[in-house]
Design a protein around this motif. Sequence first.
Motif, PDB file in Angstrom:
ATOM      1  N   ILE A 280      63.670 -20.294  18.979  1.00 35.21           N
ATOM      2  CA  ILE A 280      63.859 -19.011  19.640  1.00 35.21           C
ATOM      3  C   ILE A 280      62.501 -18.455  20.018  1.00 35.21           C
ATOM      4  O   ILE A 280      61.531 -18.580  19.255  1.00 35.21           O
ATOM      5  CB  ILE A 280      64.644 -18.030  18.743  1.00 35.21           C
ATOM      6  N   THR A 281      62.396 -17.883  21.194  1.00 33.11           N
ATOM      7  CA  THR A 281      61.120 -17.352  21.658  1.00 33.11           C
ATOM      8  C   THR A 281      60.955 -15.897  21.207  1.00 33.11           C
ATOM      9  O   THR A 281      61.917 -15.243  20.784  1.00 33.11           O
ATOM     10  CB  THR A 281      61.014 -17.407  23.191  1.00 33.11           C
ATOM     11  N   ARG A 282      59.743 -15.404  21.361  1.00 30.22           N
ATOM     12  CA  ARG A 282      59.462 -14.023  20.968  1.00 30.22           C
ATOM     13  C   ARG A 282      60.273 -13.027  21.806  1.00 30.22           C
ATOM     14  O   ARG A 282      60.771 -12.034  21.279  1.00 30.22           O
ATOM     15  CB  ARG A 282      57.959 -13.749  21.088  1.00 30.22           C
TER      16      ARG A 282
ATOM     17  N   MET B 234      55.065 -11.806  32.621  1.00 31.27           N
ATOM     18  CA  MET B 234      55.636 -13.052  32.127  1.00 31.27           C
ATOM     19  C   MET B 234      56.953 -12.843  31.380  1.00 31.27           C
ATOM     20  O   MET B 234      57.672 -13.791  31.100  1.00 31.27           O
ATOM     21  CB  MET B 234      54.645 -13.764  31.205  1.00 31.27           C
ATOM     22  N   VAL B 235      57.262 -11.589  31.052  1.00 28.34           N
ATOM     23  CA  VAL B 235      58.514 -11.300  30.347  1.00 28.34           C
ATOM     24  C   VAL B 235      59.670 -11.377  31.334  1.00 28.34           C
ATOM     25  O   VAL B 235      59.609 -10.808  32.427  1.00 28.34           O
ATOM     26  CB  VAL B 235      58.465  -9.902  29.707  1.00 28.34           C
ATOM     27  N   GLN B 236      60.724 -12.069  30.962  1.00 28.02           N
ATOM     28  CA  GLN B 236      61.898 -12.180  31.822  1.00 28.02           C
ATOM     29  C   GLN B 236      62.547 -10.805  32.002  1.00 28.02           C
ATOM     30  O   GLN B 236      62.559  -9.990  31.070  1.00 28.02           O
ATOM     31  CB  GLN B 236      62.912 -13.154  31.225  1.00 28.02           C
TER      32      GLN B 236
ATOM     33  N   ALA C 298      63.833  -4.532  25.954  1.00 27.49           N
ATOM     34  CA  ALA C 298      63.825  -4.870  24.533  1.00 27.49           C
ATOM     35  C   ALA C 298      62.406  -5.078  24.019  1.00 27.49           C
ATOM     36  O   ALA C 298      62.046  -4.607  22.936  1.00 27.49           O
ATOM     37  CB  ALA C 298      64.663  -6.117  24.281  1.00 27.49           C
ATOM     38  N   VAL C 299      61.580  -5.768  24.790  1.00 26.21           N
ATOM     39  CA  VAL C 299      60.189  -6.000  24.393  1.00 26.21           C
ATOM     40  C   VAL C 299      59.448  -4.671  24.297  1.00 26.21           C
ATOM     41  O   VAL C 299      58.692  -4.425  23.344  1.00 26.21           O
ATOM     42  CB  VAL C 299      59.491  -6.954  25.379  1.00 26.21           C
TER      43      VAL C 299
ATOM     44  N   ASP D 177      46.453  -7.645  23.287  1.00 34.48           N
ATOM     45  CA  ASP D 177      47.098  -7.076  24.463  1.00 34.48           C
ATOM     46  C   ASP D 177      48.053  -8.050  25.149  1.00 34.48           C
ATOM     47  O   ASP D 177      48.424  -7.857  26.308  1.00 34.48           O
ATOM     48  CB  ASP D 177      46.068  -6.572  25.479  1.00 34.48           C
ATOM     49  N   ARG D 178      48.497  -9.075  24.448  1.00 34.59           N
ATOM     50  CA  ARG D 178      49.467 -10.022  24.989  1.00 34.59           C
ATOM     51  C   ARG D 178      50.680 -10.068  24.064  1.00 34.59           C
ATOM     52  O   ARG D 178      50.540 -10.038  22.843  1.00 34.59           O
ATOM     53  CB  ARG D 178      48.871 -11.421  25.117  1.00 34.59           C
ATOM     54  N   PHE D 179      51.863 -10.166  24.680  1.00 39.14           N
ATOM     55  CA  PHE D 179      53.076 -10.318  23.880  1.00 39.14           C
ATOM     56  C   PHE D 179      53.442 -11.785  23.695  1.00 39.14           C
ATOM     57  O   PHE D 179      54.109 -12.140  22.736  1.00 39.14           O
ATOM     58  CB  PHE D 179      54.250  -9.574  24.532  1.00 39.14           C
ATOM     59  N   ASN D 180      52.995 -12.636  24.593  1.00 41.43           N
ATOM     60  CA  ASN D 180      53.322 -14.067  24.537  1.00 41.43           C
ATOM     61  C   ASN D 180      54.836 -14.287  24.452  1.00 41.43           C
ATOM     62  O   ASN D 180      55.343 -14.863  23.484  1.00 41.43           O
ATOM     63  CB  ASN D 180      52.625 -14.735  23.349  1.00 41.43           C
TER      64      ASN D 180
END
Length: 209
Positions: A73-75, A101-103, A109-110, A124-127
Amino acid sequence: ENGEGLGWAARNWLVEIDNQEVDESYNELDGNTNEMGFTDIDNHWASSFILELYEEGIIKGKTETTFAPQDNITRQEFAVLLSRSFDFGDASARSFSDKIMVQPYAVTAVEKVIYFDIMQLEEDRFNPERPLTRIEAATAISRVLAYPEEIKAFEFEDVQDISMEELKGLASVFTYGIISGRDVKTFDPYSSITRGEISKILTVTRSHL
């Protein structure tokens, strides 16, 4: 495959398919799935947790007939599941360097899990596409629950490099019985975590609220 035909083993029978005339709509297994239609969880240890979350609209399958419980599962996927599982309230929009980069389905949600300090940025990145690790899951879940009054001791020998905050989070979820080690001495903090494992984690966490 023996050179004369092509088929697959499905439990204790064979289904033969003519190589020249494959009917894409044909599914011999239609009558042999669980009630949700997933063909890959009947014998999986997490099936009851998966079905409970599915029925509540928290988690979905990869397709109509597959759940893929062993997939990582991804972040960003975890952020979505957290947002569906727990009422965090409204959050202000957050900016971070890889937000593009977040869908689209995961942006809100992020933003919520960052705003409410459930998950954190890394320089400063959520990856968002990176697989979630076991210690990240433990830390995030610990922030949803009240800290236990008494902590259950553990003997993991591979957690020396995790931060104090992560250690505190691990102690919390271990005490609640939400996440256990690979064995008595091993937690394996930086390994990825699967969709089946997350289903159990979220189900057990929700039972403590």
